[in-house]
Design an enzyme around this catalytic site. Structure first.
Site, short mmCIF file in Angstrom:
data_model
loop_
_atom_site.label_atom_id
_atom_site.label_comp_id
_atom_site.label_asym_id
_atom_site.label_seq_id
_atom_site.Cartn_x
_atom_site.Cartn_y
_atom_site.Cartn_z
CD GLU A 12 11.86 28.10 13.68
OE1 GLU A 12 12.28 28.85 12.82
OE2 GLU A 12 12.42 27.94 14.78
N GLY A 78 18.36 39.88 15.68
CA GLY A 78 18.34 41.35 15.67
C GLY A 78 19.12 41.83 14.46
CG ASP A 219 15.43 42.40 17.85
OD1 ASP A 219 16.54 42.87 18.06
OD2 ASP A 219 15.22 41.16 17.86
N1 SAH Z 1 11.23 33.65 21.88
C1 SAH Z 1 11.35 34.37 23.12
C2 SAH Z 1 12.37 35.44 23.00
C3 SAH Z 1 13.69 34.86 23.02
S1 SAH Z 1 14.86 36.05 22.77
C4 SAH Z 1 10.03 34.91 23.56
O1 SAH Z 1 9.04 34.49 22.99
O2 SAH Z 1 9.99 35.69 24.48
C5 SAH Z 1 16.19 35.07 22.37
C6 SAH Z 1 16.11 34.49 20.99
O3 SAH Z 1 15.99 35.50 20.01
C7 SAH Z 1 17.36 33.74 20.71
O4 SAH Z 1 17.05 32.63 19.91
C8 SAH Z 1 18.20 34.74 19.91
O5 SAH Z 1 19.02 34.05 19.00
C9 SAH Z 1 17.17 35.60 19.20
N2 SAH Z 1 17.39 37.05 19.09
C10 SAH Z 1 16.50 37.88 18.49
N3 SAH Z 1 16.90 39.17 18.57
C11 SAH Z 1 18.08 39.18 19.24
C12 SAH Z 1 18.96 40.22 19.68
N4 SAH Z 1 18.68 41.50 19.44
N5 SAH Z 1 20.07 39.87 20.36
C13 SAH Z 1 20.34 38.57 20.62
N6 SAH Z 1 19.51 37.54 20.26
C14 SAH Z 1 18.40 37.82 19.57
#
Ligand code: SAH
Length: 252
Positions: A12, A78, A219
């Protein structure tokens, strides 16, 4: 006004960076800070990395070194409110650090930040309103031009909405129904969980500047939370938040 935009998705930041004019960059503390213009606004753009420490270090650098006086944080989250679906956009109207607990000390409530006398960071309602309108306009007018129908179908995104509510941040990726239920019981109006927003909100509060947090639901923080993250981010989420932020700057 100088606006600092922090993103938790490299894709992004890349999309936003491509739209910037007159840009230059500087590397500090393992981050690349891009400076340039977007719709006539003076912008500092940076990939924050993940977690509260990474995000607050980046926010502090934006304020102290580059003199930004407005912070925007974007990324995925999430969705824990059962009404939310993957692809919905959440704008925080309040932020809480769900892993902060010094309530064993007298007079301290759970989530209260030591020495700050508060447990949450509300966002100015006019700023929330501006962000909601921009995200709604993006969904209505630009979504189908920017995201392929195959990608929307793959993640079962049919009618994405913009919602505002409380965002809780903590240093853990949440993928457990039990943890979601626990947090929903303790935090009223909890919309989603992520790992950075409330940390940036605390820094903004301590420096007395406004802060907006926009998130695309990736998610449901439940036992099936691990989806095909890289694909969701490149084909869907990066466009949702980048598009909403561009709309916001255009309509400012
Ligand atoms: N972008 C990464 C995944 C990172 S997961 C990849 O491509 O593999 C962590 C990021 O996702 C953090 O920025 C967090 O803020 C966000 N996030 C999304 N779903 C989440 C959840 N269920 N719990 C905590 N953070 C979450």
């Amino acid at each position: 006004m100088k606006i600092g935009i922090l993103g938790a998705m490299e894709e992004e930041i890349h999309l936003l960076g491509r739209q910037m004019t007159g840009s230059s960059s500087e590397i500090r503390g393992k981050r690349e800070y891009l400076h340039g213009q977007l719709f006539g606004h003076d912008i500092y753009l940076v990939f924050s990395r993940w977690g509260k420490v990474a995000a607050s270090a980046t926010a502090t650098t934006l304020i102290e070194r580059y003199g930004v006086d407005y912070l925007i944080f974007t990324g995925v989250a999430g969705g824990v409110d059962p009404q939310l679906n993957i692809g919905d956009i959440v704008i925080a109207d309040n932020l809480i650090q769900h892993d902060m607990d010094v309530s064993f000390l007298p007079q301290m409530k759970e989530f209260e930040i030591p020495l700050l006398g508060r447990a949450d960071f509300p966002v100015d309602s006019r700023e929330v309103e501006k962000a909601v309108m921009a995200a709604e306009n993006w969904l209505r007018q630009d979504l189908i031009k920017q995201v392929t129908s195959e990608a929307l179908k793959e993640f079962a995104i049919t009618a994405p909405r913009v919602v505002c509510g409380t965002i809780a941040s903590g240093d853990q990726f949440i993928s457990s129904n039990d943890k979601v239920q626990q947090l929903r019981k303790k935090i009223p109006n909890l919309c989603c969980v992520e790992m950075e927003g409330a940390a940036v909100a605390q820094v903004a509060y301590e420096y007395g500047i406004p802060c907006l947090v926009l998130r695309t639901v990736s998610d449901k923080a439940d036992d099936d939370a691990i989806i095909d993250f890289p694909r969701f981010i490149t084909s869907v989420a990066a466009f949702f938040t980048c598009g909403s932020v561009l709309r916001l700057l255009k309509e400012w």
